[in-house]
Structure formats: C-alpha cells, structure tokens
Design a protein around this motif. Sequence first.
Motif, short mmCIF file in Angstrom:
data_model
loop_
_atom_site.label_atom_id
_atom_site.label_comp_id
_atom_site.label_asym_id
_atom_site.label_seq_id
_atom_site.Cartn_x
_atom_site.Cartn_y
_atom_site.Cartn_z
N ILE B 95 0.85 -1.20 0.00
CA ILE B 95 0.00 0.00 0.00
C ILE B 95 0.88 1.24 0.00
N LEU B 96 1.94 1.19 0.82
CA LEU B 96 2.86 2.33 0.89
C LEU B 96 3.46 2.64 -0.47
N ILE B 97 3.91 1.58 -1.14
CA ILE B 97 4.54 1.77 -2.45
C ILE B 97 3.54 2.38 -3.44
N ILE B 98 2.34 1.80 -3.46
CA ILE B 98 1.33 2.29 -4.41
C ILE B 98 0.94 3.72 -4.08
N SER B 99 0.84 4.03 -2.78
CA SER B 99 0.40 5.37 -2.37
C SER B 99 1.35 6.45 -2.88
N GLN B 100 2.57 6.06 -3.21
CA GLN B 100 3.51 7.06 -3.69
C GLN B 100 3.21 7.53 -5.10
N ASN B 101 2.26 6.85 -5.76
CA ASN B 101 1.85 7.31 -7.08
C ASN B 101 0.89 8.48 -7.01
N ILE B 102 0.39 8.76 -5.80
CA ILE B 102 -0.47 9.93 -5.64
C ILE B 102 0.43 11.13 -5.44
N PRO B 103 0.40 12.11 -6.36
CA PRO B 103 1.22 13.30 -6.12
C PRO B 103 0.69 14.01 -4.87
N THR B 104 1.59 14.34 -3.97
CA THR B 104 1.17 14.93 -2.70
C THR B 104 0.43 16.24 -2.90
N ILE B 105 0.80 16.94 -3.99
CA ILE B 105 0.18 18.25 -4.22
C ILE B 105 -1.33 18.14 -4.37
N VAL B 106 -1.80 17.04 -4.97
CA VAL B 106 -3.24 16.92 -5.17
C VAL B 106 -3.96 16.66 -3.85
N LEU B 107 -3.20 16.22 -2.84
CA LEU B 107 -3.82 16.02 -1.54
C LEU B 107 -3.93 17.32 -0.77
N ALA B 108 -3.08 18.29 -1.15
CA ALA B 108 -3.00 19.52 -0.39
C ALA B 108 -4.35 20.25 -0.27
N PRO B 109 -5.12 20.39 -1.38
CA PRO B 109 -6.41 21.07 -1.24
C PRO B 109 -7.31 20.39 -0.20
N LEU B 110 -7.27 19.06 -0.18
CA LEU B 110 -8.07 18.34 0.81
C LEU B 110 -7.64 18.71 2.23
N LEU B 111 -6.32 18.76 2.41
CA LEU B 111 -5.80 19.08 3.73
C LEU B 111 -6.21 20.49 4.16
N VAL B 112 -6.27 21.39 3.15
CA VAL B 112 -6.71 22.74 3.47
C VAL B 112 -8.17 22.74 3.90
N ILE B 113 -8.99 21.94 3.21
CA ILE B 113 -10.40 21.85 3.58
C ILE B 113 -10.54 21.33 5.01
N TRP B 114 -9.73 20.31 5.35
CA TRP B 114 -9.87 19.70 6.68
C TRP B 114 -9.24 20.53 7.79
N PHE B 115 -8.09 21.11 7.49
CA PHE B 115 -7.35 21.74 8.59
C PHE B 115 -7.21 23.25 8.46
N GLY B 116 -7.80 23.86 7.43
CA GLY B 116 -7.73 25.31 7.30
C GLY B 116 -6.41 25.78 6.73
N PHE B 117 -6.11 27.07 6.95
CA PHE B 117 -4.94 27.66 6.31
C PHE B 117 -3.75 27.82 7.26
N GLY B 118 -3.84 27.26 8.44
CA GLY B 118 -2.76 27.46 9.42
C GLY B 118 -1.53 26.63 9.12
N MET B 119 -0.72 26.43 10.16
CA MET B 119 0.49 25.63 10.08
C MET B 119 0.18 24.16 9.76
N LEU B 120 -0.90 23.67 10.39
CA LEU B 120 -1.16 22.23 10.43
C LEU B 120 -1.19 21.55 9.05
N PRO B 121 -2.00 22.04 8.10
CA PRO B 121 -2.04 21.34 6.81
C PRO B 121 -0.69 21.39 6.10
N LYS B 122 0.07 22.48 6.31
CA LYS B 122 1.38 22.59 5.66
C LYS B 122 2.34 21.55 6.23
#
Lengths: 246, 256
Positions: B95-122
């Motif tokens: 799973i770890l190996i496969i998960s590396q095919n997800i570019p992290t940048i595309v996850l970033a908007p999700l993290l912003v939705i969940w954690f806002g614009f503070g330090m945490l999502p970054k």
Amino acid sequence: MSKLEINHLSISFGSQKILDDITFTAEEGEFISILGPSGSGKSTLFNLIGGILIPDEGSILLDGKEITGKRGSISYMPQSHALMPWRTILDNVLLGQEIAGKRDEKKALEMLGKAGLKGYEKHYPHELSGGMKQRVSFIRSLLSPQSLICLDEPFSALDEFTRFEMQNWLLSVWQQYKRTILFITHNIDEALYLSDRILVLSNKPASVQKEFIVPFKRPRTEEMLYSAEFLKWKQDIYREIKQYSL
Amino acid sequence: MKTLVEKGWRPTLVLVLLFIIWEFSVKILEIEQWLLPAPSQIFNELIHGTDVYLEHLWPTIQLCIIGLAIGCTVGIVTGIILHIVPFLRQAFYPILIISQNIPTIVLAPLLVIWFGFGMLPKIFVIILVCFFPITISLLDGFRQSDRDVMNYMKMAGATKQQIFWKLEWPNALPSLFSGIKISATYSVMGAVISEWLGASKGIGVYMQLSQSSFRTDRVFVAIILIVILSLLLLGLIMLLEKKMIRWRPKEGKSHE
C-alpha cells in the motif's frame, strides 16, 4: 560422558534429504574436523547444533543435556569473519559476552595482546587485513561463554600463506585454552594437520561415512606435512571421499 | 578543503560560463526584463532586496525544520514497526509503495479543507512527502543485515531485542541517512508548495507575489533561496551523519 553427543540426526528441506542419520560424539577438549565436499550439508549440521534449525529426527546432547532446537549453547565462527564494521575490535570480541550479559574487558585485552593484535583494540575491522580479521573473529568465539566452538571453513577465504600461518596460530591458541572444537573444512591437509579426529561426510544426503583417528603427535610441526606417513594418510582419506562421490 | 577546490573548479567554471552567456544574451538580444532578467539583476535583487524577502524566509525555515523533524520521527517509527511485525509489513508495504503514485500536491487542497490555512495542513504535506523515503530506506537497511553475523548471534542465544539493537539498527543507519537526505530536499519543496495554497508569509508567498507583479528577478531570487535552504539542510544532516557514523560502511556485498 561425552562433551557432545549427536544421535541419529536427520533433516530434509522439502523433498530433498540433507542429513541422514548422523551420529558421532566429541570429547572434552577434542579437535574434530568434519570433511566433505562443498554443499554436502556441513553448514546445516552447525545450524542444527546451534539451534537455528530443528531436526526431523534425532537429538543433540551437550554435557549430557539435550540442546536440540535450543540456542545459546555454541559459539560459531563462519567463513566470513562476520565482524560488525561499526564496532571497534575490542567491542567486536566482546559481543558474545554482551549477549550473555557480562563484559570482561581485561580478559579481552589480554587475549588480543596474545594474538598479536595489541594496539588495534580501538581500530575498526576495515583497517585490518584478512588474517587479522579471522583472528579477531576466533578470539570472539573463545571469549564467548560457550565451551563448544564450531568453525565453518574459517580459513577458506584466505590465501595459502596466511592460511598456514592461521592454522599454526589456531593450534597454539587452542592448546592454551583447550576448548572442544568442531571444524568444517573441505581441505584434507588442513583436517589432518589440525585435528584429533576426522569425520568424512558422504554427499547428498550427508551421513558419517568414515572416521579417521589422526595418529600424529602434538604439537604438530611443519615437517609433518612432508612426511611419507602424512601423504599416505592423505591418500587414504582422498580415496575414501572419491569412492563415494563417484 | 583541497579536494573541494580540486573537484569543485570544473562545475564552478561551467556555472560561471553559463552566467556570462546568459548575461550577454539578454543584453545583445534585448530581452525584456519581465521575461528573463539578467543574472546581474537577480544578484542585485538578492543583495539589496533583503527587506522584502527576509520576513518571508523565517516561516519557511520553521516549516521545513518542524515538518522534517516530525516526518523523520514518523518515518523511523513506521519503519521499526513494519520491521518487527511481519504481518503489518506484509499488509502495509505494498500500500505504501502504491500510495507514492499519488502526487502529494493533489492532496493539499483536501488538507486545506480539513485543517484550514494554518500551520497544520502545511506540516502535514511535509510529513507526507518526508516519511516515505525514510521508512523505505530504513526497512532496506534492516533487511541487509549480514546473514553470518545474524547466525552467529542467534547461535550465541541473542534475543530479538539484542539482534535489533546490536545488529539491525546500527546496520541500517547509513541507509537511514540516505533516506533522510532525500527527505530534507523534499521538505523544502513541500513547504513551498503548501505555501502556494494559502499562507500570509513564506518563500512560496513571496514567489507568488513576485510572479503576479511580473518581478521575474524576484522569482529567481526565491529559487536561489530555496536552493540555499535545501543545501543548508543537507549539510546539517551530513554533519550529523558524520558524527553518528564514524566507521566506514562496507561497500557492496563483499566481505573483504
């Protein structure tokens, strides 16, 4: 009571039988060579005595106590020196004691000194020559609390000159400290020169094919290697091995 | 120091030549400043524009260091757990190996939705990009323990704990450090990208502001700052590596 008793040991890997009904004993302070062609299951025998593998049949007794499948009873020295590159020589030879829970630095320093390694205590293995590394590895075995030492072709990676030097060194150290040694080799000269007894293993599956009691007196000398008697013994053993491998 | 000069003069020469060609091309071809500024302009901005970018520097450094530190910890702990629990390794490694095919940048908007614009999502983004190389290199290092030493220790009656701390862990250290070095450069990238998604300060923000006002020279300054930051982090880790690994790791698989 014998130091080590091997009773009817057999093991197979899958459908292939590796060891077949191996039986022998070793007395306290005896030097026994196990001679056989490469890949004949000699190392498997050590893995069994060391408790890493469990035999299909048979038992192993050390000092009268059963140690079949139990670890921590022997000190093992492989063909490669198997030293840890990140430990100094002193820390490397103390590994066996550390595992058992006590470090005796004084004794280690004394033995390193006697082995001609004085001044190398704080060095790392990569700074030493092949022969020196083998010495360190053997001192590690000697310093370990286990009284039975199993050497698995320890000198086969060394060049001819270093090997002979190491054989003499091993004999002198062994005569000082008197441990029971099982010595795996595929070199007939080496087996004759070093041991009290030679067990010839047959090939696939391995079983004890013949036992030779080496008649030469100790301390052994270089002259012995050139004597007619030595050659005759060598011939006998060679015939014995050849007879089975054909 | 001598070897640095000996080995370093060739690449330095190439770089200097490149800058000279760049400088003259811009001058001769009369390329517009907003399209491609001359190196001299960029260095001028780097030296004289400090009061503009200095306030953006510290938040990014902070983000990198905190993110990398947590990323390392998470990576090491994950590596150790996957190593000592074979079931978890078999379950999670693929799973770890496969998960590396997800570019992290595309996850970033999700993290912003969940954690806002503070330090945490970054910090989350940085942890995500950092921990993987560390876990993988650590697992690799554990696996490459010398079989003969392992057999020696087992026959001498060593416990699993002893085998881990005396053999597997020190054996994995060089490999672990190569993982951390990769992660260090990832962490700077992760910090800048996460700042693009929304922040008030940071090199990423400085870069975006410069871009939207067509201050291309400042965009180049931002790139230089990112490179310097990456190199500094890398140097710090190499220093730590030198302190922790005093022995020379064996090369290849040979015993001699």
